[in-house]
Design an enzyme around this catalytic site. Structure first.
Site, mmCIF file in Angstrom:
data_model
loop_
_atom_site.group_PDB
_atom_site.id
_atom_site.type_symbol
_atom_site.label_atom_id
_atom_site.label_comp_id
_atom_site.label_asym_id
_atom_site.label_seq_id
_atom_site.Cartn_x
_atom_site.Cartn_y
_atom_site.Cartn_z
ATOM 1 N NE ARG A 1 -77.879 -18.318 102.752
ATOM 2 C CZ ARG A 1 -77.065 -17.617 102.106
ATOM 3 N NH1 ARG A 1 -75.718 -18.041 101.991
ATOM 4 N NH2 ARG A 1 -77.272 -16.490 101.371
ATOM 5 N NE ARG A 2 -76.366 -13.410 101.743
ATOM 6 C CZ ARG A 2 -77.149 -13.128 100.937
ATOM 7 N NH1 ARG A 2 -78.115 -12.098 101.133
ATOM 8 N NH2 ARG A 2 -77.367 -13.496 99.647
ATOM 9 N NE ARG B 1 -81.267 -6.153 100.798
ATOM 10 C CZ ARG B 1 -81.659 -7.443 101.214
ATOM 11 N NH1 ARG B 1 -80.506 -8.329 101.679
ATOM 12 N NH2 ARG B 1 -82.568 -7.833 101.379
ATOM 13 N NE ARG C 1 -86.755 -6.762 104.044
ATOM 14 C CZ ARG C 1 -88.176 -6.857 103.431
ATOM 15 N NH1 ARG C 1 -89.104 -6.708 104.102
ATOM 16 N NH2 ARG C 1 -88.432 -6.926 102.264
ATOM 17 C CE LYS D 1 -81.426 -15.374 97.601
ATOM 18 N NZ LYS D 1 -80.088 -14.772 98.151
ATOM 19 C CG ASP D 2 -86.466 -14.876 96.436
ATOM 20 O OD1 ASP D 2 -85.755 -15.036 97.528
ATOM 21 O OD2 ASP D 2 -86.343 -13.953 95.447
ATOM 22 C CB CYS E 1 -89.895 -20.982 109.434
ATOM 23 S SG CYS E 1 -90.948 -20.158 110.521
HETATM 24 N N1 LIG Z 1 -83.464 -12.573 99.121
HETATM 25 C C1 LIG Z 1 -83.742 -11.847 97.911
HETATM 26 C C2 LIG Z 1 -83.062 -12.440 96.805
HETATM 27 N N2 LIG Z 1 -83.493 -13.431 96.049
HETATM 28 C C3 LIG Z 1 -82.763 -13.701 94.930
HETATM 29 C C4 LIG Z 1 -81.683 -12.833 94.928
HETATM 30 C C5 LIG Z 1 -80.363 -12.730 94.117
HETATM 31 C C6 LIG Z 1 -80.252 -13.790 93.021
HETATM 32 C C7 LIG Z 1 -80.231 -15.208 93.349
HETATM 33 O O1 LIG Z 1 -79.732 -15.678 94.409
HETATM 34 O O2 LIG Z 1 -80.874 -16.140 92.576
HETATM 35 C C8 LIG Z 1 -81.702 -11.933 96.284
HETATM 36 C C9 LIG Z 1 -80.968 -10.982 96.557
HETATM 37 C C10 LIG Z 1 -79.780 -11.187 97.544
HETATM 38 O O3 LIG Z 1 -80.119 -12.344 98.406
HETATM 39 O O4 LIG Z 1 -78.917 -10.528 97.589
#
Ligand SMILES: NCc1[nH]cc(CCC(=O)O)c1CC(=O)O
Length: 312
Positions: free
Chosen positions: A129-130, A153, A147, A81-82, A243
């Protein structure tokens, strides 16, 4: 014997994921050895600004990619997701291993679930999104940016003025936090909070011309995960353009072999939510199709507005 150098960020999650991949590769008993090279990215140094304002998720990835071009490292393990939906030229995703829990985990100090929190409670997240989805079902709650890595966190949630936070279940699971009994108050089902595109999956990146490494990585590729994630990323690719915006996407494989993709675009305040499901054989095609449908329905205006606000 070939030595493969794997670049990794220093965070606990990044290191744990990298070591997990090395374990999978070692189990193949092939003539390779693996070495981790730590890379400190700009994104790791900037802590006090909303991530979306300092260049989005791509920030963590770019410096690792430069090291790959320069031959300093051969591959890198990313949280899917990154990874931006478009890969840098000359680099590819060589493997997508089996996905773990894609859901978001809701953690409240009082043990109350999302629908039980008293009005005005403060929920910490830095994900649009959340926030969009939490506010859509609980417009009476307040969102505050939080953050830092997972451990930071969790500490902030206990020590600072938050009533609850939301984190990806996958991250918690990988670094072992879910073993702590009662830490997670509630796993949010995808109907309540559609996960981020690729959440819970890893993407292993390497140079497109490293055929030897690509052959090795293919052995830890999980074709079903790769297929569903590619539907999600095709959706992201068509709606987005870099973005960090309130977008979710989650695909599952049906028993008949078709991919079922649910996609979401929302406004950060949760007042507008576009959500669509589509089923089909070709993941890239359904991702594109659902994106175009939503953009035509008005999601484009919502996204343009969010992007304009981020640019300010
Ligand atoms: N945004 C940062 C990030 N990138 C991946 C994860 C968690 C692992 C994943 O989703 O694969 C997280 C932490 C989160 O969103 O809590």
């Amino acid at each position: 014997m070939r030595k493969v150098v794997i670049g990794s960020r220093r965070s606990n999650l990044a290191m744990t994921q990298t070591r997990w991949v090395i374990d999978q590769l070692n189990e193949l008993n092939l003539p390779y050895e693996f070495e981790i090279k730590e890379i400190v990215t700009k994104g790791d140094q900037i802590l006090d600004v909303t991530l979306s304002k300092v260049g989005g998720k791509g920030l963590f990835v770019k410096e690792i990619e430069k090291a790959m071009y320069d031959g300093e490292i051969d591959m890198a393990v990313h949280s899917m997701k990154d990874l931006p939906s478009e890969m840098a030229e000359g680099l590819v995703i060589g493997a997508v291993p089996d996905r773990v829990d894609p859901r978001d985990a809701f953690i409240s100090n009082s043990g109350e679930k999302l629908m039980e929190l008293p009005p005005g409670s403060i929920v910490g997240t830095s994900s649009l999104r959340r926030s969009a989805q939490v506010l859509a079902s609980r417009p009476d709650l307040e969102i505050q940016w939080i953050r830092g890595n997972i451990d930071t966190r969790l500490r902030k949630c206990r020590e600072e003025n938050f009533d609850a936070i939301i984190l990806a279940a996958a991250g918690l699971e990988r670094v072992g936090w879910t073993k702590e009994k009662d830490l997670v108050t509630e796993y949010l089902d995808p109907e309540t909070c559609l996960p981020a595109v690729g959440q819970g999956a890893l993407g292993i990146e390497c140079r497109a011309d490293d055929e030897d490494l690509l052959q090795l990585l293919d052995k830890i590729n999980h074709p079903d995960t790769a297929r569903t994630v590619s539907a999600e990323r095709s959706f992201l690719h068509t709606v987005e353009g870099g973005c960090q915006v309130p977008i979710g996407g989650y695909a599952v494989l049906q028993e008949d072999g078709q991919v079922s993709l649910t996609a979401l675009v929302g406004s950060p305040d949760g007042k507008i939510i576009f959500k669509e499901n589509i089923v089909g054989q070709d993941p890239i095609a359904i991702g594109k199709e659902v994106a175009e449908k939503m953009l035509n329905q008005g999601a484009k205006e919502v996204l343009d507005k969010v992007k304009a606000e981020l640019d300010q």
